[in-house]
Design an enzyme around this catalytic site. Structure first.
Site, mmCIF file in Angstrom:
data_model
loop_
_atom_site.group_PDB
_atom_site.id
_atom_site.type_symbol
_atom_site.label_atom_id
_atom_site.label_comp_id
_atom_site.label_asym_id
_atom_site.label_seq_id
_atom_site.Cartn_x
_atom_site.Cartn_y
_atom_site.Cartn_z
ATOM 1 C CD GLU A 142 22.730 25.245 -7.599
ATOM 2 O OE1 GLU A 142 22.449 24.166 -8.150
ATOM 3 O OE2 GLU A 142 23.874 25.739 -7.650
ATOM 4 C CG ASP B 125 25.034 29.958 -15.651
ATOM 5 O OD1 ASP B 125 24.874 29.744 -14.432
ATOM 6 O OD2 ASP B 125 26.138 29.861 -16.227
HETATM 7 ZN ZN LIG Z 1 24.899 24.286 -11.642
#
Ligand SMILES: [Zn+2]
Length: 694
Positions: free
Chosen positions: A525, A595
């Site tokens: 995030e 990621d």
């Molecule tokens: Zn995301």
């Protein structure tokens, strides 16, 4: 398409509901059973016959994948997300069913009644189409295509969503302190514009089956077969025209492609045949002089369509939109036909979602901050919040250190990045202030009425933000949600209590596994603030270039490397005359960048944490080093099975890559993985050349 530009870690909707989001009524009597407990790290899931250096995902998840076929009511079954969502739903169901039979407070009575109305399928069957008759009658009276705006507005006013565009209030992309009106494209029933316009055997077939489905629905509604076929053709014609005028998901990801400020007068000139003034009056929005027109070309095309399509075609389209939207909440024949196409055919779902699950989700969507209040009391103790605060602080520190070491970035840009990082706000668990639901009227014997009133309530709530100061404490997800998000205009990271549970976050497991789970989620995030979309906004959430020109160029080269890498991955293999479906590296670029960054900075945070405790990354627990347990914990978040139909749909609509590529795509860009598993340079998971943005 999410126009709040919220970037969640997983698009959950793809795995749950068939058809429109307002899903509920179906006829089954399956009973909830307590969910299985979920191990944070499951060593029995590992398939030791696979070489981790060749295919880490199938090494970490192989046995789990073999032992956990997709349940009949699911299209995607993921070890962490699905199992935890099932658990949270079960616990929520217990609260809802208790409130439905024996409410203790007025708020419990409200959400208990909402749930009970959804569960009462006998009454749904008994009422037939009667709840839709007033809307149908109004549509039937349309006699002039120039009155389309009036009918759309009248229907919206009563909670019958027939609009073929989206209208909402959101933060101004260039001045995030302002809340402005915004309109954008919409109006499609199939999952994406590609379904209408791509020329292929597979899509030809889907289009043919879709027209058959629309025809059947009209027939069920009482129209003659000839009439129904004519109506379905008109629906397909209008939706195809809207699809052709729509901007692709990939293009819409870029904020500059969806930011066009118009005066109201100029906007009305774009589509003079659609009387927006009438529509704005009907939805009771406050006064405004200018607005964001996300997709101007779409509205030009709408105007052409109003000028050319006969009024009968519009009547068919609006009738269809009402029927389609409420289909899952209509009598059994409608429910079954809707599931048959949108669940079975499009997504490969074998059986409908049990009714208690649908009604639990429906109540959570409508009254999430009411039902969530008790839920968090039972499931999110203050100690969990304190541990999360510590974890987030550890990740922030690691990201700051990571930025300092980036080899390709100038000091000026590094400083600007650190400033943005320092300005990220953290929201953990649940809102400080709960939403007030007193304006939402709920009736225990009126499911469709409740859905309509909820639609109006949510719209009024959103449109009520116009011109007001931004409330930084509002949430975009309900507390039991198993997900997390970053929002560009807010520059905040949000973690609902629902995801702060095992296997993501487990007070009883070693830090390596927690950093591989919730640590990577937090890092993911945070990295969204710096992905190909997020990096266009500054710390205040305003579109503004803060990278130097040279750094921007270097950044784009690096993000292109990630885009090309993921475009090479297959979401579904070729078979027969159906070609393979590859991922779209540009659609998934933001998520893949997040990621990759999340995996790297959570690892740095783990190193710092172990060092502070006097431990080493090479210490072993149950035969695996801390480093290996970290990567295994990460990979096992993503173990999943998915139907081929759903995988193909996700590849076109979901900005997230499937579990296999979220795992392998990330570890092959991070050398610490190859080192942890003793891989040889040049093996697939430890390549000579890899991509790195952050
Ligand atoms: Zn995301």
């Amino acid at each position: 398409m999410n126009f709040l530009r919220i970037a969640p870690i997983l698009l959950l909707a793809a795995g749950i509901a068939a058809g429109p989001s307002r899903t509920a009524a179906q006829q089954d009597d399956s009973q909830p059973t307590p969910p299985q407990s979920i191990k944070s790290l499951d060593l029995s899931a590992i398939d030791k016959s696979v070489d981790p250096c060749t295919d880490f995902y199938h090494y970490a998840c192989g046995n789990w994948i073999k032992d956990n076929p997709i349940p009949a009511d699911q299209v995607r079954w993921a070890r962490s997300f699905s199992l935890l969502a099932e658990r949270n739903r079960y616990l929520l169901w217990k609260d809802l069913s208790a409130a439905a039979t024996d409410p203790k407070t007025p708020l419990e009575k409200k959400y208990g009644d909402y749930y009970a109305a959804c569960m009462n399928t006998d009454l749904v069957n008994q009422k037939g189409l009667a709840p839709l008759e007033p809307a149908f009658k109004q549509i039937a009276e349309l006699n002039d295509a120039h009155r389309v705006a009036a009918i759309v507005g009248d229907l919206a006013e009563k909670g019958d969503p027939a609009a073929f565009f989206r209208f909402s209030v959101q933060q101004d992309e260039k001045d995030s302190s302002k809340q402005i009106a915004s309109v954008s494209q919409g109006g499609l029933s199939l999952p994406d514009r590609d379904y209408y316009i791509v020329d292929s055997k597979r899509f030809d077939n889907i289009r043919k089956l879709y027209v058959e489905h629309v025809t059947k629905m009209f027939t069920l509604a009482g129209d003659s077969p000839d009439e129904a076929a004519k109506e379905a053709a008109a629906v397909m014609q209008i939706e195809t025209a809207l699809a052709k005028a729509s901007t692709s998901r990939t293009d819409l990801r870029q904020p500059e492609n969806r930011y066009h400020i118009y005066t109201v007068a100029d906007f009305e000139r774009l589509a003079p045949d659609f009387d927006f003034a009438v529509y704005f009056k009907d939805v009771k929005v406050g006064q405004f002089d200018s607005l964001n027109v996300a997709t101007p070309n779409f509205f030009k095309a709408v105007n052409d369509l109003i000028a050319t399509e006969p009024v009968d075609a519009w009547k068919s389209y609006f009738r269809w939109r009402v029927l389609h939207t409420f289909a899952p909440n209509l009598p059994k024949a409608f429910f079954d036909e809707n599931f048959d196409f949108f669940g079975k055919t499009l997504q490969g779902q074998k059986e409908p979602t049990p009714r208690w699950k649908e009604c639990t989700m429906m109540t959570d969507r409508a009254l999430g901050e009411a039902v969530g209040q008790d839920w968090v009391k039972q499931n999110f103790p203050p100690s969990a919040k304190a541990s999360m605060d510590q974890l987030v602080a550890a990740l922030e520190k690691a990201m700051g250190e990571d930025i300092k070491t980036l080899p390709w970035m100038s000091d000026a840009t590094k400083q600007a990045a650190e400033e943005k990082l320092a300005m990220i706000r953290n929201k953990i668990g649940y809102p400080e202030h709960w939403r007030d639901y007193s304006a939402l009227k709920v009736e225990r014997d009126d499911l469709i009425g409740n859905l309509r009133r909820d639609d109006i309530f949510q719209r009024n709530w959103n449109l009520g933000h116009l011109g007001k100061p931004v409330d930084e404490k509002e949430w975009g997800m309900t507390p039991p949600t198993v997900n997390a998000y970053y929002e560009d205009s807010m520059n905040d990271i949000n973690f609902p209590a629902g995801i702060l549970q095992p296997p993501f976050f487990d007070p009883d497991i070693d830090p390596a596994v927690n950093f591989g789970g919730i640590g990577v989620v937090i890092g993911h995030e945070m990295t969204h603030g710096f992905d190909d979309q997020g990096a266009k906004y500054d710390g205040k959430g305003n579109l503004r270039q803060w990278q130097t020109e040279d750094d921007k160029k270097a950044f784009e080269e690096r993000t292109s490397c990630v885009a090309d890498e993921y475009s090479g991955f297959e979401a579904a293999p070729a078979h027969g005359d159906v070609p393979a479906q590859h991922l779209n590296g540009r659609l998934t670029l933001g998520e893949n960048t997040a990621d990759n960054g999340g995996l790297r900075i959570a690892y740095l945070a783990l190193l710092n944490t172990l060092a502070a405790e006097g431990k080493s990354i090479d210490d072993k627990i149950d035969g695996y080093t801390e480093a290996q347990r970290y990567f295994l914990g990460f990979a096992q978040v993503w173990c999943q099975n998915q139907t081929e139909q759903s995988a193909r749909q996700s590849a076109l609509t979901d900005p997230h890559s499937p579990g296999q590529w979220r795992t392998n795509g990330s570890v092959e860009n991070f050398d610490e993985f190859g080192k942890a598993f003793g891989c040889k340079k040049g093996q697939p998971m430890y390549p000579e050349n890899s991509c790195r943005v952050w």
